[in-house]
Design a protein around this motif. Structure first.
Motif, PDB file in Angstrom:
ATOM      1  N   ILE A   1       0.871 -29.333 -27.695  1.00 27.80           N
ATOM      2  CA  ILE A   1      -0.272 -28.538 -27.228  1.00 27.80           C
ATOM      3  C   ILE A   1      -1.287 -29.409 -26.486  1.00 27.80           C
ATOM      4  O   ILE A   1      -1.652 -29.114 -25.351  1.00 27.80           O
ATOM      5  N   ALA A   2      -1.756 -30.481 -27.121  1.00 24.35           N
ATOM      6  CA  ALA A   2      -2.831 -31.285 -26.524  1.00 24.35           C
ATOM      7  C   ALA A   2      -2.323 -32.231 -25.445  1.00 24.35           C
ATOM      8  O   ALA A   2      -2.885 -32.277 -24.350  1.00 24.35           O
ATOM      9  N   ILE A   3      -1.285 -32.983 -25.754  1.00 24.76           N
ATOM     10  CA  ILE A   3      -0.821 -34.007 -24.816  1.00 24.76           C
ATOM     11  C   ILE A   3      -0.031 -33.396 -23.660  1.00 24.76           C
ATOM     12  O   ILE A   3      -0.311 -33.672 -22.493  1.00 24.76           O
ATOM     13  N   VAL A   4       0.950 -32.563 -23.979  1.00 27.95           N
ATOM     14  CA  VAL A   4       1.802 -32.029 -22.914  1.00 27.95           C
ATOM     15  C   VAL A   4       1.149 -30.830 -22.216  1.00 27.95           C
ATOM     16  O   VAL A   4       0.950 -30.846 -21.000  1.00 27.95           O
ATOM     17  N   PHE A   5       0.780 -29.786 -22.958  1.00 27.90           N
ATOM     18  CA  PHE A   5       0.283 -28.561 -22.318  1.00 27.90           C
ATOM     19  C   PHE A   5      -1.106 -28.749 -21.702  1.00 27.90           C
ATOM     20  O   PHE A   5      -1.298 -28.533 -20.505  1.00 27.90           O
ATOM     21  N   ILE A   6      -2.074 -29.157 -22.493  1.00 27.42           N
ATOM     22  CA  ILE A   6      -3.437 -29.310 -21.965  1.00 27.42           C
ATOM     23  C   ILE A   6      -3.532 -30.535 -21.058  1.00 27.42           C
ATOM     24  O   ILE A   6      -4.210 -30.502 -20.031  1.00 27.42           O
ATOM     25  N   GLY A   7      -2.805 -31.601 -21.414  1.00 24.11           N
ATOM     26  CA  GLY A   7      -2.837 -32.809 -20.591  1.00 24.11           C
ATOM     27  C   GLY A   7      -2.284 -32.604 -19.193  1.00 24.11           C
ATOM     28  O   GLY A   7      -2.686 -33.291 -18.256  1.00 24.11           O
ATOM     29  N   THR A   8      -1.370 -31.663 -19.037  1.00 30.60           N
ATOM     30  CA  THR A   8      -0.774 -31.416 -17.718  1.00 30.60           C
ATOM     31  C   THR A   8      -1.441 -30.275 -16.961  1.00 30.60           C
ATOM     32  O   THR A   8      -0.898 -29.805 -15.961  1.00 30.60           O
ATOM     33  N   VAL A   9      -2.605 -29.865 -17.389  1.00 32.71           N
ATOM     34  CA  VAL A   9      -3.291 -28.753 -16.727  1.00 32.71           C
ATOM     35  C   VAL A   9      -3.523 -29.041 -15.234  1.00 32.71           C
ATOM     36  O   VAL A   9      -3.465 -28.127 -14.411  1.00 32.71           O
ATOM     37  N   GLY A  10      -3.719 -30.296 -14.880  1.00 39.24           N
ATOM     38  CA  GLY A  10      -3.907 -30.653 -13.474  1.00 39.24           C
ATOM     39  C   GLY A  10      -2.635 -30.527 -12.656  1.00 39.24           C
ATOM     40  O   GLY A  10      -2.668 -30.612 -11.435  1.00 39.24           O
ATOM     41  N   ILE A  11      -1.518 -30.324 -13.320  1.00 44.17           N
ATOM     42  CA  ILE A  11      -0.242 -30.162 -12.626  1.00 44.17           C
ATOM     43  C   ILE A  11       0.099 -28.676 -12.481  1.00 44.17           C
ATOM     44  O   ILE A  11       0.400 -28.188 -11.398  1.00 44.17           O
ATOM     45  N   TRP A  12       0.047 -27.938 -13.594  1.00 46.31           N
ATOM     46  CA  TRP A  12       0.495 -26.546 -13.544  1.00 46.31           C
ATOM     47  C   TRP A  12      -0.592 -25.564 -13.114  1.00 46.31           C
ATOM     48  O   TRP A  12      -0.284 -24.513 -12.571  1.00 46.31           O
ATOM     49  N   LEU A  13      -1.869 -25.876 -13.324  1.00 42.07           N
ATOM     50  CA  LEU A  13      -2.930 -24.934 -12.945  1.00 42.07           C
ATOM     51  C   LEU A  13      -2.995 -24.694 -11.431  1.00 42.07           C
ATOM     52  O   LEU A  13      -3.099 -23.534 -11.004  1.00 42.07           O
ATOM     53  N   PRO A  14      -2.915 -25.731 -10.586  1.00 43.56           N
ATOM     54  CA  PRO A  14      -2.907 -25.448  -9.139  1.00 43.56           C
ATOM     55  C   PRO A  14      -1.737 -24.567  -8.706  1.00 43.56           C
ATOM     56  O   PRO A  14      -1.887 -23.728  -7.819  1.00 43.56           O
ATOM     57  N   VAL A  15      -0.586 -24.736  -9.351  1.00 49.00           N
ATOM     58  CA  VAL A  15       0.580 -23.911  -9.014  1.00 49.00           C
ATOM     59  C   VAL A  15       0.324 -22.461  -9.416  1.00 49.00           C
ATOM     60  O   VAL A  15       0.575 -21.536  -8.641  1.00 49.00           O
ATOM     61  N   ILE A  16      -0.196 -22.252 -10.617  1.00 49.58           N
ATOM     62  CA  ILE A  16      -0.481 -20.884 -11.079  1.00 49.58           C
ATOM     63  C   ILE A  16      -1.555 -20.227 -10.219  1.00 49.58           C
ATOM     64  O   ILE A  16      -1.438 -19.048  -9.858  1.00 49.58           O
ATOM     65  N   LEU A  17      -2.602 -20.986  -9.881  1.00 49.55           N
ATOM     66  CA  LEU A  17      -3.656 -20.425  -9.024  1.00 49.55           C
ATOM     67  C   LEU A  17      -3.118 -20.061  -7.647  1.00 49.55           C
ATOM     68  O   LEU A  17      -3.478 -19.014  -7.092  1.00 49.55           O
ATOM     69  N   ALA A  18      -2.268 -20.906  -7.084  1.00 48.20           N
ATOM     70  CA  ALA A  18      -1.670 -20.597  -5.782  1.00 48.20           C
ATOM     71  C   ALA A  18      -0.818 -19.323  -5.866  1.00 48.20           C
ATOM     72  O   ALA A  18      -0.888 -18.468  -4.977  1.00 48.20           O
ATOM     73  N   LEU A  19      -0.051 -19.193  -6.950  1.00 51.72           N
ATOM     74  CA  LEU A  19       0.753 -17.981  -7.121  1.00 51.72           C
ATOM     75  C   LEU A  19      -0.128 -16.753  -7.303  1.00 51.72           C
ATOM     76  O   LEU A  19       0.142 -15.692  -6.734  1.00 51.72           O
ATOM     77  N   ALA A  20      -1.197 -16.883  -8.104  1.00 56.39           N
ATOM     78  CA  ALA A  20      -2.087 -15.743  -8.364  1.00 56.39           C
ATOM     79  C   ALA A  20      -2.831 -15.310  -7.098  1.00 56.39           C
ATOM     80  O   ALA A  20      -3.093 -14.123  -6.913  1.00 56.39           O
ATOM     81  N   LEU A  21      -3.154 -16.273  -6.244  1.00 59.73           N
ATOM     82  CA  LEU A  21      -3.887 -15.967  -5.015  1.00 59.73           C
ATOM     83  C   LEU A  21      -2.965 -15.738  -3.824  1.00 59.73           C
ATOM     84  O   LEU A  21      -3.423 -15.612  -2.692  1.00 59.73           O
ATOM     85  N   SER A  22      -1.666 -15.677  -4.085  1.00 57.92           N
ATOM     86  CA  SER A  22      -0.638 -15.493  -3.049  1.00 57.92           C
ATOM     87  C   SER A  22      -0.757 -16.526  -1.933  1.00 57.92           C
ATOM     88  O   SER A  22      -0.605 -16.219  -0.757  1.00 57.92           O
ATOM     89  N   GLU A  23      -1.055 -17.750  -2.319  1.00 57.39           N
ATOM     90  CA  GLU A  23      -1.137 -18.845  -1.359  1.00 57.39           C
ATOM     91  C   GLU A  23       0.110 -19.707  -1.481  1.00 57.39           C
ATOM     92  O   GLU A  23       0.857 -19.622  -2.459  1.00 57.39           O
ATOM     93  N   GLU A  24       0.288 -20.559  -0.500  1.00 56.75           N
ATOM     94  CA  GLU A  24       1.442 -21.458  -0.516  1.00 56.75           C
ATOM     95  C   GLU A  24       1.226 -22.560  -1.560  1.00 56.75           C
ATOM     96  O   GLU A  24       0.142 -23.128  -1.669  1.00 56.75           O
ATOM     97  N   ILE A  25       2.270 -22.847  -2.329  1.00 59.22           N
ATOM     98  CA  ILE A  25       2.212 -23.926  -3.313  1.00 59.22           C
ATOM     99  C   ILE A  25       2.399 -25.251  -2.572  1.00 59.22           C
ATOM    100  O   ILE A  25       3.365 -25.417  -1.827  1.00 59.22           O
TER     101      ILE A  25
END
Length: 152
Positions: free
Chosen positions: A16-40
């Motif tokens: 939870i802390a190391i892998v999931f929350i620690g990688t927020v800078g990796i997966w959050l931009p991808v999710i935001l791009a998908l949610a906003l229908s922008e290019e990843i």
């Protein structure tokens, strides 16, 4: 394998802390791009992974040094461990420089591969240094057992 024993507090903390929350800078931009229908922007993923594993890697190095200073009586073993950490730090520097250089040169797939290797090494190193360390709740349980007996 304890790494996948989800009844363990350490395992839950790791995932939870190391892998999931620690990688927020990796997966959050991808999710935001998908949610906003922008290019990843896949070209940024290797650099995002690199910034993640730098923190985990150095935390593992510091944990390793402190842990071994406390438990090792043999100075030869301590020197050997510090030498190993120096080699790991040099490997980290090589991986960082190579990843950035390859990204600049447009070799995103190779840069991604190197950043995945660095992430794997960093996570493995963190797990190795913390797998046997008692958690805060373990310390509380042990202290309460000493004070109040095993029925507490």
């Amino acid at each position: 394998m304890e790494l996948f024993n989800f009844k363990s507090l350490k395992t839950k903390y790791f995932w939870i802390a190391i892998v999931f929350i620690g990688t927020v800078g990796i997966w959050l931009p991808v999710i935001l791009a998908l949610a906003l229908s922008e290019e990843i922007v896949t070209e940024e993923i290797p650099i995002n992974l690199t910034t993640f594993y730098i923190a985990i890697y150095f935390a593992g190095c510091v944990d390793s040094i402190f842990r071994h200073i406390d438990i090792l009586d043999n100075k030869y073993e301590l020197k050997s461990r510090i030498f190993t950490i120096i080699i790991l730090i040099l490997l980290l520097i090589f991986l960082i420089i190579s990843t950035v250089w390859l990204k600049i040169k447009g070799q995103v797939n190779v840069a991604l591969f190197l950043s995945l290797i660095g992430s794997f090494i960093g996570l493995s190193f963190w797990w190795y240094n913390n797998k046997d360390t008692p958690t805060f709740s373990d310390k509380i349980i042990n202290e309460s057992n000493e004070t109040h007996g095993n029925n507490w």
